[in-house]
Enzyme design. Structure first.
Site, PDB file in Angstrom:
ATOM      1  CG  HIS A   8      15.010  59.656  87.637  1.00 22.48           C
ATOM      2  ND1 HIS A   8      15.055  60.432  86.489  1.00 22.48           N
ATOM      3  CD2 HIS A   8      15.608  58.487  87.315  1.00 22.48           C
ATOM      4  CE1 HIS A   8      15.651  59.754  85.531  1.00 22.48           C
ATOM      5  NE2 HIS A   8      16.003  58.566  85.999  1.00 22.48           N
ATOM      6  CD  GLU A  79      18.426  52.412  85.102  1.00 20.53           C
ATOM      7  OE1 GLU A  79      18.230  51.254  85.540  1.00 20.53           O
ATOM      8  OE2 GLU A  79      17.574  53.025  84.442  1.00 20.53           O
TER       9      GLU A  79
END
Length: 189
Positions: A8, A79
């Site tokens: 990202h 994550e």
């Protein structure tokens, strides 16, 4: 077959060095520009499978890169759960636990390396089963473990794969052997 591994774009916490696991945080303006710069590269590809972490920063990157309408959310790409270390910088963690290394030690109240490895192995299995190229939108630490697992290394080997925000990496094969084709590829400004 190529697996495009996409981290990202930049966030306020990636700028400050704070560990951002499950906290929802938006991209900065710079992070949105990083994601938009991916669009021409990714538009040239045909993807059999596009997977994205359920977290906002990865989904926003996927949308801005032009693949949001094709993406399936995969919780395996979340994550690392940093538990008590969520929002802390490496310096703050070092003060609490000298010598700490996420790929070896995991996080108190969060995930262990073996838990992350189990999630990542499922994603690798999905990618290998796809009938064509794959795009994966996710986060720094989990993608570093994914790269290690792709080439048959333990989760701890993720420590050897540095990964900046807004980058495109490519995993592939050398003959029949899993290989890293491009790592930490940054697109021009």
């Amino acid at each position: 077959m190529n697996v495009f591994v996409i981290r990202h774009g930049e966030t306020e916490w990636s700028l400050s060095g704070q560990h951002t696991g499950t906290t929802e945080i938006a991209l900065t303006d710079s992070g949105r520009r990083q994601a938009e710069r991916m669009r021409p590269l990714l538009a040239r590809q045909t993807f059999a499978l596009v997977l994205v972490s359920p977290l906002q920063r990865a989904r926003e990157t996927c949308d801005l890169a032009g693949l949001g309408d094709r993406a399936a959310v995969d919780p395996g790409l979340m994550e690392w759960n940093y538990g008590e270390y969520e929002g802390l910088t490496p310096k703050q963690i070092e003060a609490k636990q000298p010598g700490w290394l996420i790929f070896r030690d995991g996080c108190p109240g969060g995930e262990t390396p073996s838990q992350v490895l189990a999630r990542v192995d499922q994603v690798v299995g999905r990618a290998r089963a796809a009938d064509g190229d794959v795009a994966l939108f996710a986060h720094g630490h989990v993608l570093r473990v994914l790269a290690a697992r792709w080439i048959g290394l333990p989760a701890r080997a993720g420590q050897h794969f540095l990964l900046n925000t807004g980058t495109v990496s490519v995993l592939s094969y050398y003959h029949e052997i899993p290989a890293v084709r491009v790592w930490n590829g940054q697109l021009a400004n």
